[in-house]
Design an enzyme around this catalytic site. Structure first.
Site, PDB file in Angstrom:
ATOM      1  N   LYS A 100       5.505  -1.577 -17.225  1.00  0.00           N
ATOM      2  CA  LYS A 100       4.662  -1.397 -18.414  1.00  0.00           C
ATOM      3  C   LYS A 100       3.992  -0.042 -18.329  1.00  0.00           C
ATOM      4  O   LYS A 100       3.214   0.238 -17.421  1.00  0.00           O
ATOM      5  CB  LYS A 100       3.594  -2.484 -18.543  1.00  0.00           C
ATOM      6  CG  LYS A 100       2.968  -2.493 -19.948  1.00  0.00           C
ATOM      7  CD  LYS A 100       1.668  -3.257 -20.033  1.00  0.00           C
ATOM      8  CE  LYS A 100       0.483  -2.357 -19.795  1.00  0.00           C
ATOM      9  NZ  LYS A 100       0.315  -1.296 -20.837  1.00  0.00           N
ATOM     10  N   GLY A 150       2.597  -1.568 -24.635  1.00  0.00           N
ATOM     11  CA  GLY A 150       1.591  -2.584 -24.872  1.00  0.00           C
ATOM     12  C   GLY A 150       0.175  -2.147 -24.585  1.00  0.00           C
ATOM     13  O   GLY A 150      -0.072  -1.162 -23.891  1.00  0.00           O
ATOM     14  N   ASP A 151      -0.761  -2.932 -25.129  1.00  0.00           N
ATOM     15  CA  ASP A 151      -2.184  -2.656 -24.978  1.00  0.00           C
ATOM     16  C   ASP A 151      -2.764  -3.518 -23.859  1.00  0.00           C
ATOM     17  O   ASP A 151      -2.043  -4.001 -22.983  1.00  0.00           O
ATOM     18  CB  ASP A 151      -2.896  -2.915 -26.308  1.00  0.00           C
ATOM     19  CG  ASP A 151      -2.604  -4.321 -26.855  1.00  0.00           C
ATOM     20  OD1 ASP A 151      -2.067  -5.165 -26.098  1.00  0.00           O
ATOM     21  OD2 ASP A 151      -2.913  -4.572 -28.032  1.00  0.00           O
ATOM     22  N   GLY A 164      -0.980  -5.960 -21.018  1.00  0.00           N
ATOM     23  CA  GLY A 164      -1.189  -5.739 -19.595  1.00  0.00           C
ATOM     24  C   GLY A 164      -1.673  -6.988 -18.882  1.00  0.00           C
ATOM     25  O   GLY A 164      -1.193  -7.342 -17.796  1.00  0.00           O
ATOM     26  N   GLU A 224      -3.099   2.022  -6.707  1.00  0.00           N
ATOM     27  CA  GLU A 224      -3.280   3.462  -6.482  1.00  0.00           C
ATOM     28  C   GLU A 224      -4.255   3.915  -7.547  1.00  0.00           C
ATOM     29  O   GLU A 224      -3.912   4.046  -8.718  1.00  0.00           O
ATOM     30  CB  GLU A 224      -1.928   4.181  -6.580  1.00  0.00           C
ATOM     31  CG  GLU A 224      -1.915   5.556  -5.935  1.00  0.00           C
ATOM     32  CD  GLU A 224      -2.467   6.634  -6.848  1.00  0.00           C
ATOM     33  OE1 GLU A 224      -3.647   7.013  -6.654  1.00  0.00           O
ATOM     34  OE2 GLU A 224      -1.747   7.070  -7.742  1.00  0.00           O
ATOM     35  N   CYS A 245      -5.295  12.171  -9.977  1.00  0.00           N
ATOM     36  CA  CYS A 245      -6.195  11.399  -9.127  1.00  0.00           C
ATOM     37  C   CYS A 245      -6.389  12.020  -7.762  1.00  0.00           C
ATOM     38  O   CYS A 245      -7.435  11.826  -7.122  1.00  0.00           O
ATOM     39  CB  CYS A 245      -5.679   9.965  -8.986  1.00  0.00           C
ATOM     40  SG  CYS A 245      -3.975   9.862  -8.381  1.00  0.00           S
ATOM     41  N   GLU A 269     -15.276  10.507 -11.290  1.00  0.00           N
ATOM     42  CA  GLU A 269     -14.031  11.215 -11.551  1.00  0.00           C
ATOM     43  C   GLU A 269     -14.016  11.707 -12.997  1.00  0.00           C
ATOM     44  O   GLU A 269     -14.098  10.910 -13.932  1.00  0.00           O
ATOM     45  CB  GLU A 269     -12.850  10.278 -11.295  1.00  0.00           C
ATOM     46  CG  GLU A 269     -11.500  10.942 -11.371  1.00  0.00           C
ATOM     47  CD  GLU A 269     -10.374   9.974 -11.029  1.00  0.00           C
ATOM     48  OE1 GLU A 269      -9.377  10.421 -10.436  1.00  0.00           O
ATOM     49  OE2 GLU A 269     -10.485   8.775 -11.354  1.00  0.00           O
TER      50      GLU A 269
END
Length: 490
Positions: free
Chosen positions: A185, A216-217, A221, A259, A293, A392
């Site tokens: 996804k 998908g949204d 999910g 991750e 990241c 972040e």
């Protein structure tokens, strides 16, 4: 800047293409122009169930998990060849859909993951140990046995928008190599770089249902993370969403690999030659407009070098051209969407309110009236307790923090809920390694490292940066269960 319309693609389920069951399609935008470039279906809960069902049948009844590693490697090598054949096309797609500059797209976004996938198929998988004997034991009799590594089952793979093609292959490759079947996804911002893998899987001859690719949204999910037909989840994204994925997977006792985010520190010790660090320092927060990241966005510098380094960074930023990522002359492109740009702008405003000073940037480029662009921005006068040093950005913002000695540098670097990456610079490599060993982070690049992302090295983080590892044999191991077989001798 112009957008090239791309063919509309459907969802890839059970070896075929479908428009899905929903009536609310996703419009894919070029973040550099804000123009629509494609439309794809928005997967519904029903579509997720269909994809998981196909993957479940392919695992329980299909040939893929029963194949020998050599047989799987042969098919994955064909897939690697097809990826290589379409490499130039994939680069253009990444530039258009993710807004990444041509240089980074050709090398890191597309070139590196294809090379890693090829290495997995041709070297790692054929050489991986799937069975190993255990030492005989003596009790009531003499027994011996073997440890067998078997595929986990159906893998739910959820990827982010920032390095979409790399992340898709970093998860799909080892899952398939292990013998798992998969439901991938992708982010709704970057679905094209996932759906194209359906065409590549077809060309390589993967059995139907082995790979399923959906969009998908949030609802889609959650349907995947909670689905009882999924055995293992691998997620890349923010730590906030990652914690939700972890909790949702726990409902059915899935294995979960995460991750997540980072706020990595680049430590410049007092004996460092500043001429050698500038590419690393600048790249640490402007690469792909800071949407990485593992980028080293906290710049920790010995106080004796602080002023000179800041002057050099400010001077260097003046040469960073921001604009159309398809133009090789531009070194920084846009953020993925306006909502992300506004989030970064709000955090920049917070930094000013906290008392930090903007040494460069802070606004939108005056010469660009379209696209989600932001100036590269540098903060000084930063205390590590400020939000801009702890949160972040996922945007092109770096913060400079001085330190007095090695101990304080380590303390500041470790004073973060994240622990994904980091860097250490010193004229004395032994000293640099000593500092690197004290950092609570999953990867440390010493004096600039070399060779880029190493497919033989594990990638993943400590603390809120995640659980588990990707790349090479380490990534392959995540998708394997361990079974002990024991029998008597004689």
């Amino acid at each position: 800047m112009t957008s090239t319309p791309l063919a509309t693609r459907g969802l890839y389920i059970d070896g075929g293409w479908t428009d899905g069951t929903g009536d609310d399609p996703i419009t894919v935008l070029n973040p550099a122009t804000e123009e629509a470039i494609a439309e794809v279906p928005q997967a519904t809960v029903e579509d997720i169930d269909a994809a998981v069902g196909a993957a479940r049948r392919a695992f329980d009844e299909g040939p893929w998990p029963a194949m020998t590693p050599t047989e799987r490697a042969r098919i994955l090598a064909k897939m690697a060849d097809e990826l290589q054949r379409r490499r130039a096309e994939l680069v253009e797609l990444n530039i258009t859909e993710a807004g990444c500059t041509r240089l980074i797209s050709e090398y890191l976004q597309v070139g590196t993951p294809i090379d890693h996938f090829s290495d997995l198929a041709t070297r790692v998988l054929p050489q991986f140990t799937f069975e190993e004997p255990v030492r005989p034991i003596i009790g009531h009799g003499i027994g011996q046995g073997v440890v067998v590594r078997e595929p986990y089952g159906v893998a739910g793979l959820i990827t982010a928008f920032n390095f979409p093609f790399l992340l898709n292959l970093a998860k799909l490759g080892p899952a398939l190599a292990a013998g798992c079947t998969a439901v991938l996804k992708c982010s709704p911002y970057t679905p094209l770089e996932a759906l194209i893998l359906g065409e590549i899987a077809d060309a390589a001859g993967l059995p139907p249902g082995t790979v399923n690719i959906v969009t998908g949204d949030v609802a889609a999910g959650e349907a995947l993370t909670r689905h009882p037909g999924v055995d293992i989840l691998s997620f890349t994204g923010s730590d906030t969403v990652g914690r939700k994925v972890y909790a949702q997977g726990a409902e059915t006792v899935k294995k979960v690999v995460l991750e997540l985010g980072g706020k990595s520190a680049n430590i410049i010790l007092d004996d460092t030659d500043l001429d050698k660090v500038m590419e690393s320092v600048l790249g640490g927060f402007i690469t792909h407009a800071g949407q990485g990241c593992a980028l080293q966005t906290r710049i920790l510098v010995h106080q004796s070098l602080h002023d000179e380094l800041v002057a050099r960074i400010v001077g260097g930023l003046g040469f960073i051209s921001v604009g159309d990522p398809a133009d090789p002359a531009n070194l920084m492109g846009p953020l993925i969407r306006d909502v992300q740009r506004r989030r970064v702008e709000e955090l920049i405003a917070t930094g000013v309110q906290e008392g930090a000073q903007i040494a460069y940037g802070g606004g939108r480029p005056a010469h660009l009236d379209r696209g989600y662009f932001l100036e590269p921005t540098l903060f000084v006068g930063v205390d590590n307790g400020m939000r801009i040093a702890q949160e972040e950005f996922f945007g092109p913002v770096g913060v400079v923090i001085p330190f007095r000695d090695d101990d304080e540098a380590v303390r500041i670097a470790n004073d973060s809920r994240f622990g994904l990456s980091g860097g250490v610079w010193s004229a004395d490599p032994v000293r640099a390694v000593g500092v690197a060993r004290r950092l609570r982070t999953g990867m440390v690049v010493i004096n600039g490292g070399g060779g880029g992302l190493n497919p033989n090295s594990p990638f993943g983080g400590y603390k809120y940066s995640g659980i588990g590892r990707e790349f090479g044999g380490h990534g392959l191991s995540e998708y394997l269960q361990h079974k002990a077989l024991q029998w008597p001798i004689g």
